[in-house]
Design a protein around this motif. Structure first.
Motif, PDB file in Angstrom:
ATOM      1  N   ILE A  63     -14.553  12.464   4.249  1.00  0.00           N
ATOM      2  CA  ILE A  63     -14.572  11.333   5.240  1.00  0.00           C
ATOM      3  C   ILE A  63     -13.823  11.461   6.252  1.00  0.00           C
ATOM      4  CG2 ILE A  63     -14.222   8.738   5.317  1.00  0.00           C
ATOM      5  CD1 ILE A  63     -16.136   9.343   3.163  1.00  0.00           C
ATOM      6  N   ILE A  64     -14.500  11.673   7.440  1.00  0.00           N
ATOM      7  CA  ILE A  64     -13.796  12.071   8.720  1.00  0.00           C
ATOM      8  C   ILE A  64     -13.501  10.791   9.588  1.00  0.00           C
ATOM      9  CG2 ILE A  64     -14.349  14.533   8.514  1.00  0.00           C
ATOM     10  CD1 ILE A  64     -16.169  13.795  10.980  1.00  0.00           C
ATOM     11  N   GLY A  65     -12.589  10.916  10.567  1.00  0.00           N
ATOM     12  CA  GLY A  65     -12.373   9.775  11.528  1.00  0.00           C
ATOM     13  C   GLY A  65     -10.927   9.594  12.002  1.00  0.00           C
ATOM     14  N   LEU A  66     -10.493   8.753  12.620  1.00  0.00           N
ATOM     15  CA  LEU A  66      -9.058   8.493  13.006  1.00  0.00           C
ATOM     16  C   LEU A  66      -8.305   8.391  11.624  1.00  0.00           C
ATOM     17  CD1 LEU A  66      -9.331   6.131  16.069  1.00  0.00           C
ATOM     18  CD2 LEU A  66      -8.613   8.866  16.104  1.00  0.00           C
ATOM     19  N   GLN A  67      -7.155   8.882  11.555  1.00  0.00           N
ATOM     20  CA  GLN A  67      -6.419   8.871  10.087  1.00  0.00           C
ATOM     21  C   GLN A  67      -6.008   7.460   9.957  1.00  0.00           C
ATOM     22  OE1 GLN A  67      -5.688  11.504   8.171  1.00  0.00           O
ATOM     23  NE2 GLN A  67      -7.297  12.258   9.482  1.00  0.00           N
ATOM     24  N   SER A  68      -5.928   6.572  10.855  1.00  0.00           N
ATOM     25  CA  SER A  68      -5.485   5.165  10.825  1.00  0.00           C
ATOM     26  C   SER A  68      -6.543   4.334  10.295  1.00  0.00           C
ATOM     27  CB  SER A  68      -4.957   4.602  12.217  1.00  0.00           C
ATOM     28  OG  SER A  68      -5.992   4.907  13.187  1.00  0.00           O
ATOM     29  N   GLN A  69      -7.871   4.767  10.631  1.00  0.00           N
ATOM     30  CA  GLN A  69      -9.104   4.137  10.371  1.00  0.00           C
ATOM     31  C   GLN A  69      -9.584   4.464   8.788  1.00  0.00           C
ATOM     32  OE1 GLN A  69     -11.897   4.867  13.198  1.00  0.00           O
ATOM     33  NE2 GLN A  69     -11.921   2.804  13.707  1.00  0.00           N
ATOM     34  N   ILE A  70      -9.303   5.854   8.401  1.00  0.00           N
ATOM     35  CA  ILE A  70      -9.927   6.205   6.990  1.00  0.00           C
ATOM     36  C   ILE A  70      -8.856   6.049   6.025  1.00  0.00           C
ATOM     37  CG2 ILE A  70     -11.349   7.869   8.419  1.00  0.00           C
ATOM     38  CD1 ILE A  70      -9.585  10.068   7.286  1.00  0.00           C
ATOM     39  N   ALA A  71      -7.678   5.634   6.532  1.00  0.00           N
ATOM     40  CA  ALA A  71      -6.617   5.464   5.617  1.00  0.00           C
ATOM     41  C   ALA A  71      -6.845   3.949   5.018  1.00  0.00           C
ATOM     42  CB  ALA A  71      -5.142   5.278   6.231  1.00  0.00           C
ATOM     43  N   GLN A  72      -7.707   3.228   5.675  1.00  0.00           N
ATOM     44  CA  GLN A  72      -7.976   1.981   4.848  1.00  0.00           C
ATOM     45  C   GLN A  72      -9.095   1.963   3.655  1.00  0.00           C
ATOM     46  OE1 GLN A  72      -9.456  -0.648   8.168  1.00  0.00           O
ATOM     47  NE2 GLN A  72      -8.309   0.512   9.540  1.00  0.00           N
ATOM     48  N   ILE A  73      -9.761   3.314   3.601  1.00  0.00           N
ATOM     49  CA  ILE A  73     -10.750   3.407   2.473  1.00  0.00           C
ATOM     50  C   ILE A  73     -10.034   3.475   1.227  1.00  0.00           C
ATOM     51  CG2 ILE A  73     -12.647   4.640   1.666  1.00  0.00           C
ATOM     52  CD1 ILE A  73     -13.120   5.505   4.454  1.00  0.00           C
ATOM     53  N   PRO A  74     -10.522   2.803   0.179  1.00  0.00           N
ATOM     54  CA  PRO A  74      -9.668   2.756  -1.071  1.00  0.00           C
ATOM     55  C   PRO A  74      -9.888   4.079  -1.522  1.00  0.00           C
ATOM     56  CG  PRO A  74     -11.075   0.691  -1.199  1.00  0.00           C
ATOM     57  CD  PRO A  74     -11.292   1.687   0.277  1.00  0.00           C
ATOM     58  N   ASP A  75      -8.616   4.662  -2.207  1.00  0.00           N
ATOM     59  CA  ASP A  75      -8.735   5.908  -3.005  1.00  0.00           C
ATOM     60  C   ASP A  75      -9.439   5.750  -4.445  1.00  0.00           C
ATOM     61  OD1 ASP A  75      -8.439   8.539  -3.630  1.00  0.00           O
ATOM     62  OD2 ASP A  75      -6.332   8.599  -3.431  1.00  0.00           O
ATOM     63  N   ASP A  76     -10.518   5.836  -4.524  1.00  0.00           N
ATOM     64  CA  ASP A  76     -11.310   5.678  -6.091  1.00  0.00           C
ATOM     65  C   ASP A  76     -11.702   6.705  -6.509  1.00  0.00           C
ATOM     66  OD1 ASP A  76     -13.286   5.953  -4.271  1.00  0.00           O
ATOM     67  OD2 ASP A  76     -14.199   3.907  -4.386  1.00  0.00           O
ATOM     68  N   GLY A  77     -11.609   7.764  -6.249  1.00  0.00           N
ATOM     69  CA  GLY A  77     -11.887   9.242  -6.743  1.00  0.00           C
ATOM     70  C   GLY A  77     -13.566   9.577  -6.268  1.00  0.00           C
ATOM     71  N   ARG A  78     -14.053   8.601  -5.439  1.00  0.00           N
ATOM     72  CA  ARG A  78     -15.536   9.326  -5.310  1.00  0.00           C
ATOM     73  C   ARG A  78     -15.669  10.013  -3.985  1.00  0.00           C
ATOM     74  NH1 ARG A  78     -18.245   3.271  -5.953  1.00  0.00           N
ATOM     75  NH2 ARG A  78     -18.209   3.161  -8.288  1.00  0.00           N
ATOM     76  N   HIS A  79     -14.565   9.863  -3.191  1.00  0.00           N
ATOM     77  CA  HIS A  79     -14.488  10.694  -1.971  1.00  0.00           C
ATOM     78  C   HIS A  79     -13.471  11.597  -1.841  1.00  0.00           C
ATOM     79  CE1 HIS A  79     -12.495   6.741  -1.175  1.00  0.00           C
ATOM     80  NE2 HIS A  79     -11.708   7.755  -0.284  1.00  0.00           N
ATOM     81  N   ILE A  80     -13.290  12.290  -0.745  1.00  0.00           N
ATOM     82  CA  ILE A  80     -12.042  13.047  -0.138  1.00  0.00           C
ATOM     83  C   ILE A  80     -11.843  12.737   1.244  1.00  0.00           C
ATOM     84  CG2 ILE A  80     -10.988  15.396   0.140  1.00  0.00           C
ATOM     85  CD1 ILE A  80     -13.132  16.085  -2.042  1.00  0.00           C
ATOM     86  N   ARG A  81     -10.771  12.002   1.524  1.00  0.00           N
ATOM     87  CA  ARG A  81     -10.237  11.948   2.931  1.00  0.00           C
ATOM     88  C   ARG A  81     -10.018  13.273   3.579  1.00  0.00           C
ATOM     89  NH1 ARG A  81      -7.965   6.477   1.132  1.00  0.00           N
ATOM     90  NH2 ARG A  81      -6.033   7.639   0.489  1.00  0.00           N
ATOM     91  N   PHE A  82     -10.413  13.548   4.645  1.00  0.00           N
ATOM     92  CA  PHE A  82     -10.327  14.767   5.359  1.00  0.00           C
ATOM     93  C   PHE A  82      -8.976  14.697   6.269  1.00  0.00           C
ATOM     94  CE2 PHE A  82     -11.070  17.693   9.098  1.00  0.00           C
ATOM     95  CZ  PHE A  82     -10.983  18.730   8.438  1.00  0.00           C
ATOM     96  N   SER A  83      -7.847  15.242   5.802  1.00  0.00           N
ATOM     97  CA  SER A  83      -6.470  15.073   6.416  1.00  0.00           C
ATOM     98  C   SER A  83      -6.163  15.647   7.366  1.00  0.00           C
ATOM     99  CB  SER A  83      -5.514  15.075   5.049  1.00  0.00           C
ATOM    100  OG  SER A  83      -5.683  16.369   4.545  1.00  0.00           O
ATOM    101  N   LEU A  84      -6.817  16.718   7.944  1.00  0.00           N
ATOM    102  CA  LEU A  84      -6.502  17.580   9.015  1.00  0.00           C
ATOM    103  C   LEU A  84      -6.638  16.726  10.226  1.00  0.00           C
ATOM    104  CD1 LEU A  84      -7.898  20.862   7.927  1.00  0.00           C
ATOM    105  CD2 LEU A  84      -5.706  19.869   7.412  1.00  0.00           C
TER     106      LEU A  84
END
Length: 360
Positions: free
Chosen positions: A251-272
């Motif tokens: 999952i890519i995008g502004l860190q402030s936006q993608i941080a809202q997505i629940p961490d439910d083990g189905r995806h990986i937030r792109f943290s760079l």
């Protein structure tokens, strides 16, 4: 009843757009006191060109790389004046001779003086009349290029204004029109985005760490709330990717936006955090799903397999955003939402389009 309410909303939007356009034009008329004698456009006498990009986003900058490269390839020395958000695309572009950073404050005086001293043969303002027109008009006045070329402009400060039709055409059509005005035999425009070696290394290391066989990238948020996917859409897409391809999407995008997505083990937030690193993971992707046009144009630059979702927006000048800023290349599938919101589009429909691209 719903049909009636929808019609009223549509008429209100149309009226509001017309009122906004009228106000901008009246302000421009009040400032249109440029008395210099107009010059003729003589392509054979032009050597230096400056392109003005004020109030434009990263997607606009990516699209502009195509025209910049064309002009450079035909021997023109091209410079750009733009804002900080576009520097990541334009500042180190090998085809740009000078990048002038516009800050819209007192620091601009030195920068504008430097532009004036260069005595550019041609200034190109490719945008229609919009909220930033007065700013652009004042920049032209101060910099005083030999010739000024605009699109659909009425102000006297423009020596040449190309009458670009407001029909269903992609934005690159106006870039081609500029090339034709300079007598260049150009019929297509290809974007150019360079990703530095370190960003590619960082993205490759990130992808390897998570071990997906397929790199699926989802960009679920746009610059407007109506361009955002819902949590339900994102979760369904990620679950289908896991079940079908054994891949957790990045999952890519502004860190402030993608941080809202629940961490439910189905995806990986792109943290760079940097845009160049996000561009690198897009370049590595097997397929990209995006609601944001900057990523759409980035995918075209890399010729990536893409599913993009648009929400039928009409621009200030009455142009159809689905076409004007569409992907416009063969490897892309464009889905249109039933109404004015991206979150109205079926997640299953989005996944099916991505799945088809992955296995084709």
């Amino acid at each position: 009843m719903n049909s009636f309410i929808g019609k009223v909303k549509y008429l209100n939007r149309k009226r509001n757009l017309a009122t906004t356009r009228l106000k901008i034009r009246l302000r421009m008329i009040s400032h249109d006191n440029y008395m210099r004698k107009k010059t003729l456009l003589r392509p054979s006498e032009i050597k230096t060109i400056i392109i003005m990009m004020i109030g434009k986003g990263i997607g606009d900058a990516i699209v502009m790389t195509g025209l910049i490269k064309v002009l450079h390839d035909y021997g023109y020395r091209v410079s750009v004046i733009a804002e900080a958000r576009n520097s990541v695309i334009l500042q180190h572009l090998p085809f740009v001779e000078h990048f002038y950073l516009f800050k819209n404050n007192h620091e601009d005086q030195l920068m504008l003086s430097a532009i004036k001293q260069e005595e550019y043969d041609l200034l190109i303002d490719i945008e229609n009349i919009d909220h930033h027109s007065l700013t652009r008009l004042n920049i032209i006045k101060y910099c005083s290029p030999e010739h000024t070329l605009g699109i659909n402009q009425f102000a006297r400060i423009y020596d040449t204004s190309l009458n670009h039709p407001k029909s269903r055409q992609h934005v690159s059509a106006r870039h081609i029109a500029v090339a034709h005005a300079l007598q260049l035999p150009v019929n297509t425009i290809d974007y150019f985005v360079d990703v530095n070696e370190q960003s590619m290394h960082d993205a490759q290391a990130f992808a390897k760490q998570h071990g997906n066989q397929k790199i699926i990238v989802i960009n679920p948020y746009g610059t407007e709330e109506t361009r955002n996917m819902s949590f339900a859409q994102i979760n369904t897409l990620c679950a289908l990717c896991n079940d079908t391809f054994n891949a957790k999407p990045f999952i890519i995008g502004l860190q402030s936006q993608i941080a809202q997505i629940p961490d439910d083990g189905r995806h990986i937030r792109f943290s760079l955090p940097d845009f160049e690193q996000a561009a690198a993971i897009v370049k590595l992707a097997d397929v990209v799903i995006s609601t944001d046009t900057s990523i759409v144009h980035l995918c075209r630059a890399f010729n990536k397999k893409l599913v993009c979702i648009y929400n039928n927006k009409i621009s200030l000048n009455g142009e159809d955003n689905n076409t004007l800023w569409g992907p416009d290349y063969d490897n892309a599938v464009q889905l249109l939402s039933p109404g004015k919101r991206v979150d109205e589009t079926s997640a299953v429909e989005i996944f099916n389009a991505a799945s088809h691209l992955l296995i084709s």
